[in-house]
Design an enzyme around this catalytic site. Structure first.
Site, PDB file in Angstrom:
ATOM      1  CD  GLU A  54     -10.888  23.085   1.525  1.00 45.97           C
ATOM      2  OE1 GLU A  54     -10.619  23.898   1.942  1.00 45.97           O
ATOM      3  OE2 GLU A  54     -12.618  23.278   0.773  1.00 45.97           O
ATOM      4  CE  LYS A 123      -8.501  25.587   0.047  1.00 47.80           C
ATOM      5  NZ  LYS A 123      -9.388  25.984   0.795  1.00 47.80           N
ATOM      6  CB  CYS A 179     -12.113  24.458  -2.627  1.00 48.38           C
ATOM      7  SG  CYS A 179     -13.498  25.187  -1.791  1.00 48.38           S
ATOM      8  CE  LYS A 212     -19.289  29.702  -3.099  1.00 44.70           C
ATOM      9  NZ  LYS A 212     -19.266  29.916  -1.484  1.00 44.70           N
ATOM     10  N   GLY A 371     -31.062  23.325 -58.593  1.00 37.85           N
ATOM     11  CA  GLY A 371     -31.790  22.254 -59.343  1.00 37.85           C
ATOM     12  C   GLY A 371     -32.193  21.482 -58.338  1.00 37.85           C
ATOM     13  CB  SER A 373     -34.215  16.279 -56.218  1.00 44.72           C
ATOM     14  OG  SER A 373     -34.131  16.896 -55.179  1.00 44.72           O
ATOM     15  N   GLY A 374     -36.859  17.562 -55.454  1.00 45.36           N
ATOM     16  CA  GLY A 374     -38.273  17.487 -54.154  1.00 45.36           C
ATOM     17  C   GLY A 374     -37.560  16.446 -53.032  1.00 45.36           C
ATOM     18  CG  ASP A 377     -29.121  16.769 -49.274  1.00 42.15           C
ATOM     19  OD1 ASP A 377     -29.638  16.615 -47.953  1.00 42.15           O
ATOM     20  OD2 ASP A 377     -28.513  15.482 -49.782  1.00 42.15           O
ATOM     21  CB  SER A 378     -32.160  20.429 -54.147  1.00 42.20           C
ATOM     22  OG  SER A 378     -34.198  19.589 -53.914  1.00 42.20           O
ATOM     23  CG  ASN A 476     -22.251  30.850 -69.228  1.00 44.02           C
ATOM     24  OD1 ASN A 476     -21.318  30.426 -70.046  1.00 44.02           O
ATOM     25  ND2 ASN A 476     -20.829  31.865 -68.960  1.00 44.02           N
ATOM     26  CE1 TYR A 498     -13.941  14.365 -58.753  1.00 44.77           C
ATOM     27  CE2 TYR A 498     -13.145  14.085 -61.063  1.00 44.77           C
ATOM     28  CZ  TYR A 498     -12.877  14.346 -59.544  1.00 44.77           C
ATOM     29  OH  TYR A 498     -11.620  14.879 -60.307  1.00 44.77           O
TER      30      TYR A 498
END
Length: 686
Positions: A54, A123, A179, A212, A371, A373-374, A377-378, A476, A498
């Site tokens: 400015e 401005k 500004c 600031k 489940g 798996s070792g 994710d599980s 179940n 799937y």
């Protein structure tokens, strides 16, 4: 001529610069020379726009000297020099100067390119409080009587409602404010963004006081985020009068709330900051966030006031290789900064736990079946279940964890599953699924039932289906729900069986968490001490295990012959591809360009980022090959699986693939348009 693939301008980027020139109070000739030198550097660096502070040609701290004719004449002469210098540069520049218009004095930003003034922006808001007395010398923008002025022998647009359009870059429209304009409740740039401006520029002379600098960061970050824009901010530095104030010369560039770059403050010399702005990303975010369009309609009276000014700058589109200099994270789902990374992990963990707590509370269930798996994710899903039980003041014994070794289960993963269940304190059980799988194979007349080593997809899916069948029947029988363990990366690539397989569960806690993030979540739990030293050891062993479905028998060494990444590509690349395809909808060529920037010029295994160390160095050929695997699997092969996924919590803005959430797509789409675009990616790096 270089291949345009290697030029950042071919992928929706534009390089911009903000400069902080050293100045002298009331010495316009010196200030012009400093500005021109930085403008030349910006042009040489490939930028198409450079902004300066400015009142930079006069210095901001001239006070009542602004009413001296000699100074104002000298400022116009200096401006003429700066404008003339742009005739030799393929760049637009914005400089600050005091200008006389119809017997009034305005604090102005002057936009110039090609040796001409393109427009002048006065401005809008003049601070007249604290240490500021601008209304003593200047008039505000709305005091102007004319929409055009004569300047340096030209008739040029004048006003705060100007949007400047780069003629060769359709997505690059910029607006300038000065500004204080951004410190008010509704900055002029807010309406400019609604009028089409994707890059907002602020010429500032903000003095420095304690705290600031941080506030400027907040202000610029939030304005860029609210406006879905880039925001270039430059401020006065060395040379301004220190009679009653001090100056730090802070310059910032943000993009949609993210800091692209900032200068070091309190430097004693002129300096320049470059950043590569992703204009396509901004455009796509506005298209995706439909409330932006609603805001345009709501404020159409303000939007209609804006005029468009063409900017005849020729960017280096085709005649030079211009690699991206902006840092691109290899692991976009995982912050590189350790503090942010730990905070991200805690947040994701809490989201998953809270979601499972709510699902159990709403269903009236107190037990879960999972489940084990070792594998990765599980393991993480079990950790989430344990925290959920703790949050509900239920015993961890209510977690009915089952490991189900099959024809290809390795000793390592089986032992990891047993150790993990023990340290978590769940109710652990073990079911050998080989007898029931063999019966199924016999019923099918499969060659394996006759002793033949035929390991086809049916052989694999019989095992995956048998595991899931057991889990549902156990749930179940025990009035429990089955917890899914599959992650976002697997859903994207269709890497799941799937229906009656790992595709299905009653509730899936990992479904919007990518593999690269799960890796660090597990590491974070290990390092937090939640499971003690023994538990941390198990988790680290899991992290050191190759990702494998373990459905095809291995050799005599008891090591799995299957590795998921051999079939679907490395997760660290595929998660990268997923993020930019799902979150932003980028074309494959741009995703590959970004991947090349992320992996360029770094030694394999030596660049820790986001809690990971990259295991491989990927050249362009590898990037292209794995991207094509991703594209065909994501767009053509796998959507039918995602169309009917179980409920799962969304954890991040990187996306969810639930048809009830971020991603709705036909199950019978073709991938041809994406594959054709991928074919345009060169086979070798430049």
């Amino acid at each position: 001529m270089s291949n345009p693939f290697f030029n950042l301008y071919s992928h929706g980027f534009a390089r911009v610069a903000v400069g902080v020139p050293e100045c002298r109070v009331a010495d316009p000739a010196f200030n012009a020379a400093q500005t021109i030198a930085l403008a030349q550097q910006a042009a040489q660096g490939g930028a198409v726009l450079a902004a300066f502070p400015e009142l930079g040609l006069s210095a901001y701290t001239c006070d009542d000297l602004f009413h001296q004719k000699a100074l104002l004449d000298a400022c116009e002469a200096a401006l003429a020099e700066v404008v003339a210098a742009t005739a030799e540069l393929d760049i637009a520049i914005i400089v600050g100067a005091p200008l006389r218009v119809a017997h009034q004095l305005f604090n102005c930003a002057v936009v110039a390119a090609g040796g001409r003034v393109l427009g002048v922006v006065p401005k809008t808001y003049l601070p007249n409080y604290g240490e500021f007395y601008e209304a003593r010398q200047f008039s505000a923008a709305d005091c102007a009587a004319a929409a055009e002025i004569r300047l340096l022998g030209q008739t040029v647009p004048f006003g705060s409602e100007l949007v400047f359009q780069m003629e060769q870059l359709p997505l690059f429209q910029f607006h300038v404010e000065i500004c204080e304009d951004v410190w008010v409740p509704i900055p002029p740039s807010s309406f400019a963004a609604l009028a089409g401006a994707t890059v907002l520029v602020n010429l500032s002379a903000s003095n420095i006081v304690i705290g600031k600098s941080e506030y400027r960061h907040q202000l610029v970050a939030q304005q860029s985020a609210r406006c879905l824009s880039a925001y270039m901010y430059t401020s006065a530095g060395r040379g301004e009068s220190s009679t009653d104030m001090a100056w730090d010369g802070q310059a910032l560039i943000y993009e949609n709330g993210e800091l692209l770059g900032e200068t070091e403050r309190f430097l004693g010399h002129s300096h320049l900051l470059f950043s590569d702005v992703d204009l396509e990303r901004l455009s796509r975010e506005r298209m995706r966030q439909t409330t932006f369009g609603q805001s345009v309609r709501r404020h159409q009276d303000e939007v209609r006031k804006f005029r468009t000014v063409p900017v005849p700058v020729q960017p280096p589109l085709d005649d030079a290789e211009l690699p991206l200099e902006r840092r691109v994270a290899r692991f976009p789902y995982v912050p590189a900064d350790p503090r942010r990374r730990d905070a991200r992990c805690k947040e994701v963990y809490n989201i998953q736990v809270q979601a499972l707590v709510q699902r159990l509370s709403a269903s009236g269930m107190s037990k879960v079946v999972i489940g084990i798996s070792g594998g990765l994710d599980s393991t993480h899903a079990l950790l989430v279940c344990a925290e959920a039980m703790d949050a509900l003041d239920l015993p961890r014994a209510n977690i009915l964890a089952v490991t189900m070794p099959g024809f290809a289960t390795s000793t390592r993963t089986l032992q990891q599953a047993r150790r993990l269940m023990a340290v978590v304190g769940c109710t652990a059980s073990e079911i050998d699924i080989r007898p029931s799988c063999l019966q199924m194979l016999k019923d099918l007349g499969h060659p394996y039932a006759d002793g033949k080593p035929v390991y086809d997809i049916t052989f694999e899916n019989v095992q995956a289906g048998e595991r899931t069948n057991h889990l549902f029947r156990i749930a179940n029988f025990n009035n429990a729900i089955v917890i899914g363990t599959g992650d976002l990366s697997e859903l994207a690539l269709g890497w799941c069986t799937y229906g009656v397989g790992d595709h299905m569960s009653h509730y899936s806690v990992n479904a919007s968490v990518p593999k690269t993030l799960i890796t660090h979540l597990v590491r974070w739990v290990a390092e937090s001490g939640r499971l003690g030293d023994e538990g941390a050891g198990v988790l680290l062993d899991v992290l050191g295990t190759d990702v494998s479905p373990e459905l095809v028998p291995g050799g005599a060494d008891d090591k799995p012959v299957q590795k998921s990444e051999d079939a679907i590509g490395p997760y660290e690349l595929q998660d990268f591809n997923l993020y930019y395809t799902l979150r932003y909808g980028f074309a494959p060529t741009k995703v590959a360009f970004l991947a090349l920037a992320a992996w360029r010029d770094r030694e394999a295994g030596a660049w820790p980022e986001g809690g990971h160390v990259a295991r491989n160095q990927y050249d362009l050929a590898a990037i292209k090959r794995n991207l094509k695997i991703f594209l065909d699997r994501f767009f053509r092969l796998s959507q039918f699986k995602r169309t009917c996924v179980p409920n799962a919590p969304k954890v991040g803005s990187g996306g969810s693939l639930s048809p009830r959430g971020d991603w709705r797509a036909p199950s019978d789409s073709e991938s041809v348009v994406w594959m054709r675009d991928a074919d345009r990616i060169p086979d070798e790096s430049a």
